[in-house]
Write a protein that holds these residues in place. Structure first.
Motif, PDB file in Angstrom:
ATOM      1  N   SER A   1     -50.648  34.925 -27.979  1.00  8.55           N
ATOM      2  CA  SER A   1     -50.691  33.696 -27.185  1.00  8.55           C
ATOM      3  C   SER A   1     -51.192  32.513 -27.998  1.00  8.55           C
ATOM      4  CB  SER A   1     -51.574  33.895 -25.952  1.00  8.55           C
ATOM      5  OG  SER A   1     -52.887  34.258 -26.333  1.00  8.55           O
TER       6      SER A   1
ATOM      7  N   LYS B   1     -48.990  29.227 -29.819  1.00  7.40           N
ATOM      8  CA  LYS B   1     -48.695  27.868 -29.364  1.00  7.40           C
ATOM      9  C   LYS B   1     -49.655  26.849 -29.970  1.00  7.40           C
ATOM     10  CE  LYS B   1     -45.195  28.788 -26.694  1.00  7.40           C
ATOM     11  NZ  LYS B   1     -43.831  28.291 -27.019  1.00  7.40           N
ATOM     12  N   ASN B   2     -50.751  27.327 -30.546  1.00  8.80           N
ATOM     13  CA  ASN B   2     -51.760  26.429 -31.100  1.00  8.80           C
ATOM     14  C   ASN B   2     -51.619  26.216 -32.603  1.00  8.80           C
ATOM     15  OD1 ASN B   2     -53.053  26.116 -28.598  1.00  8.80           O
ATOM     16  ND2 ASN B   2     -54.176  28.016 -28.896  1.00  8.80           N
TER      17      ASN B   2
ATOM     18  N   GLU C   1     -37.235  28.346 -29.320  1.00  6.31           N
ATOM     19  CA  GLU C   1     -37.515  27.075 -29.991  1.00  6.31           C
ATOM     20  C   GLU C   1     -36.617  26.899 -31.205  1.00  6.31           C
ATOM     21  OE1 GLU C   1     -42.135  26.115 -29.498  1.00  6.31           O
ATOM     22  OE2 GLU C   1     -41.753  28.023 -30.502  1.00  6.31           O
TER      23      GLU C   1
ATOM     24  N   ARG D   1     -44.086  20.254 -29.307  1.00  2.44           N
ATOM     25  CA  ARG D   1     -45.417  20.817 -29.059  1.00  2.44           C
ATOM     26  C   ARG D   1     -46.443  19.750 -28.687  1.00  2.44           C
ATOM     27  NH1 ARG D   1     -46.420  25.856 -31.350  1.00  2.44           N
ATOM     28  NH2 ARG D   1     -44.512  27.100 -31.161  1.00  2.44           N
TER      29      ARG D   1
END
Length: 256
Positions: free
Chosen positions: A5, A8-9, A31, A159
């Motif tokens: 998870s 995404k960072n 993506e 993003r």
């Protein structure tokens, strides 16, 4: 299977310029497909668990057609484990593939490394996409580097989520973030060959600017180790920044 998870960072890219591939963390198949400049017509699925593809009798492999690629992108390909494909132009070319080339593709998907450059005239492929837990460890071969830069620039912009702002008439609106252009990303190509981390969690956005900080963290095949190194390096000042002037929608590369 890992919990990724945190992808995404953080976006990590390590470019092998000689062999024309990029190792990455944090960029997932949907993506990639949504931002790649050259859209594949069909995908020959070498490793997958997609249940709605077509079957090719010559290669004894499944494939996703132009109509079913979006369905594949909507599937949870991360749960597949290994997810590998090459694109191809049409099934006529696929039906003419020689045994040697097919054997090379099967080796490619199993070992995640090619016996020779994985681009075949008869297929007309632009990519060889090799993922182990998609988005956690991706190794992608690009026939043309501008496709990689176009994809990366598009993903970085998607993003960034600016706060909604009041318009002149008092209504809330969101101003879109333009893709980072190839000519802005190219100055970082030397650092991408060393292993570069784009921090999404540390992005700063206000009315005037959007800033993506960047760290050079090194060459990693183990993405767990890469994340540990990023966590250490990101406590220091970044080596560079991508800066968007939101008034004129222009990106700038800053390298310290």
């Amino acid at each position: 299977m890992r919990n990724h998870s945190g992808g995404k960072n953080l976006i990590y890219v390590h470019m092998n310029h000689t062999h024309k591939y990029v190792l990455s963390y944090g960029i997932e198949f949907p993506e990639f497909m949504g931002n790649i400049p050259f859209k594949p017509a069909n995908l020959l699925l070498l490793k997958h668990k997609f249940e709605d593809g077509y079957f090719n009798m010559h290669t004894l492999l499944h494939y996703a057609s132009e109509e079913s690629i979006q369905q594949l992108a909507n599937d949870d390909v991360y749960r597949y484990g290994d997810f590998c494909w090459v694109d191809f132009t049409d099934e006529d070319g696929l039906n003419e593939m020689e045994s040697q080339s097919l054997a090379e593709l099967l080796y490619l998907s199993h070992m995640k490394t090619p016996l020779r450059p994985p681009f075949y005239r008869i297929l007309g492929n632009q990519y060889a996409y090799l993922a182990q837990e998609d988005g956690f460890f991706n190794k992608i071969y690009y026939k043309h580097w501008e496709h990689f830069y176009g994809m990366l620039g598009g993903v970085l912009s998607t993003r960034i989520h600016p706060k909604r702002e009041l318009s002149f008439f008092g209504r809330l609106r969101s101003r879109s973030i333009p893709p980072v252009p190839l000519e802005v990303l190219q100055p970082y190509s030397h650092f991408m060959r060393e292993g570069l981390a784009f921090s999404i969690e540390k992005v700063a956005v206000d009315r005037q600017r959007a800033v993506i900080p960047i760290w050079v963290i090194g060459d990693f095949n183990d993405m767990d180790e890469m994340i540990e190194e990023y966590e250490i390096r990101s406590r220091r000042a970044p080596e560079g920044r991508l800066v968007l002037d939101r008034r004129n929608s222009e990106w700038q590369a800053i390298i310290y």
